[in-house]
Scaffold this active site. Structure first.
Site, PDB file in Angstrom:
ATOM      1  N   GLU A 223     -70.952  15.499   2.221  1.00  0.00           N
ATOM      2  CA  GLU A 223     -69.769  15.588   3.090  1.00  0.00           C
ATOM      3  C   GLU A 223     -69.463  14.289   3.814  1.00  0.00           C
ATOM      4  O   GLU A 223     -70.329  13.716   4.488  1.00  0.00           O
ATOM      5  CB  GLU A 223     -69.954  16.713   4.114  1.00  0.00           C
ATOM      6  N   LYS A 239     -66.523  23.643   3.919  1.00  0.00           N
ATOM      7  CA  LYS A 239     -66.750  24.954   4.531  1.00  0.00           C
ATOM      8  C   LYS A 239     -66.447  26.017   3.489  1.00  0.00           C
ATOM      9  O   LYS A 239     -65.338  26.102   2.974  1.00  0.00           O
ATOM     10  CB  LYS A 239     -65.857  25.124   5.762  1.00  0.00           C
TER      11      LYS A 239
END
Length: 419
Positions: A223, A239
């Site tokens: 990420e 997410k």
């Protein structure tokens, strides 16, 4: 014990194997088989919350003094002088970022040997192989032993924390919060090859090892917390998770709960960037793309904005740290909820780790990350909680995220204690 001098072994994962040189690790997404220039440490800043002050300002001042253009991230690039640094590796803990915001910093870290802020300034090395560490899976692995994992909370306690988060959501205190657990294991032998194995995990966009006196961090993060190129800042929040199967991918694409959770964090990231952006320049470049990390599908979006004139590093970090995908919304309220219910501090996890150079910034979020002190290896894993979360499913998701990290740390020989 951790051995050797403080060095960095970190880079973007690409066609190369695990980086064995302190290279410019994170600035290029098109790594090829060409060896990158070797670097050596010029100077270092280490800071802990107990030292006082604003870590983002301390970092900006330190890097500016070293000759990096961090006072104004929108200024045109200038030709570096002969003594200019190649760049700097930067690590910032979740607790440090919360401290900079005046938010709750949470329980004490289970690995206090790791500082809350580290900045290592690098310069070109004349020795083509300075302080080369043993390669992952090398001969020192024969003495490596990793003991059984000890959790900081039981599955039942984890599930109870999820229920407490859902109660806070029902009261209207928060809309979403990330709940993270911790585990640790004893070890013997050299931990650096084990940490370096994390960088080989599929999907590790930010992979490598950063070490200091008595501590080390190994990262396999997919990420992007924030990247800045030519005055434009980009974040790539992740997410939403499912097993990396055809069924899992279909479930992730079709899940209203996962999509709602994801969009909530995208909105938070848009708001964070808007605080330091030129009016009207924030945009969502991609929404809910599906990426693979190890044996998991994850949903990722891309949000970007042109930075406001004169925006410096400290201002940017206070806007985007701690990352929204590992805190929640609203961010300050989520940090208070996290501090109230997580059993131990997040330590090296859920913070920032990456590269700041003369022509940009590339910081990853330290998910899928391990830390080592003189005696133990530490890992963290968790997930975002909404009103629709199922406690047992959240416990299982955290375990699925931690499993590849634990397996890489154990190594192909397993956890047999050396004679």
């Amino acid at each position: 014990m951790i051995r050797g001098e403080s060095t960095l072994r970190m880079r973007h994962i690409g066609p190369l194997g695990v980086g064995t040189l302190p290279t410019r690790p994170l600035a290029s997404r098109t790594v090829t088989g060409t060896r990158l220039p070797a670097l050596r440490e010029r100077s270092r800043l280490e800071w802990r919350i107990t030292d006082g002050g604003d870590p983002t300002r301390l970092l900006e001042d330190f890097l500016a003094h070293a000759g990096l253009p961090v006072r104004d991230l929108t200024a045109p690039p200038r030709t570096p002088g002969p003594d200019a640094p190649a760049g700097a590796t930067v690590y910032l803990s979740t607790a440090a970022a919360a401290h900079a915001l005046g938010a709750p910093t949470g329980p004490a870290s289970p690995v206090p040997a790791v500082p809350d802020l580290v900045a290592v300034v690098h310069e070109p090395a004349t020795d083509p192989h300075p302080d080369r560490p043993p390669a992952a899976g090398g001969p020192t692995d024969g003495a490596w032993w990793l003991g059984p994992w000890r959790e900081s909370w039981t599955p039942a306690q984890h599930a109870a924390a999820v229920e407490q988060a859902r109660t806070a959501i029902a009261r209207g205190d928060i809309y979403q919060v990330n709940v993270v657990g911790h585990a640790s294991a004893d070890y013997t032998g050299d931990p650096l090859p084990a940490l370096a194995r994390l960088a080989t995990l599929p999907g590790a966009r930010y992979g490598g090892v950063l070490q200091g006196a008595g501590w080390a961090i190994g990262c396999a993060s997919p990420e992007t917390l924030v990247e800045v190129t030519a005055g434009r800042a980009t974040t790539r929040p992740i997410k939403g998770t499912r097993p990396a199967t055809a069924t899992g991918r279909a479930e992730l694409l079709a899940s209203p709960k996962e999509r709602a959770e994801h969009v909530m964090i995208v909105d938070l990231e848009r708001n964070d960037l808007a605080r330091v952006a030129k009016t009207g320049t924030v945009r969502v470049d991609e929404l809910y793309g599906i990426r693979r990390w190890c044996d998991l599908w994850q949903a990722e979006s891309v949000v970007s904005a042109d930075l406001a004139d004169g925006c410096g590093l400290a201002e940017l970090l206070r806007a985007v740290c701690p990352g929204g995908s590992v805190t929640g919304a609203p961010k300050h309220a989520a940090l208070a909820e996290i501090a109230a219910h997580e059993p131990v501090g997040r330590g090296a996890s859920m913070g920032a780790l990456g590269w700041i150079g003369p022509d940009g910034i590339d910081l990853g979020l330290t998910i899928r990350t391990a830390a080592v002190d003189a005696d133990r290896v530490h890992v963290w894993a968790g997930g975002g909680i909404t009103w629709g979360s199922d406690p047992d499913a959240e416990v299982a998701e955290a375990a699925a995220k931690a499993a590849p990290v634990r397996a890489a740390l154990a190594g192909p020989a397993g956890t047999r204690r050396p004679a």
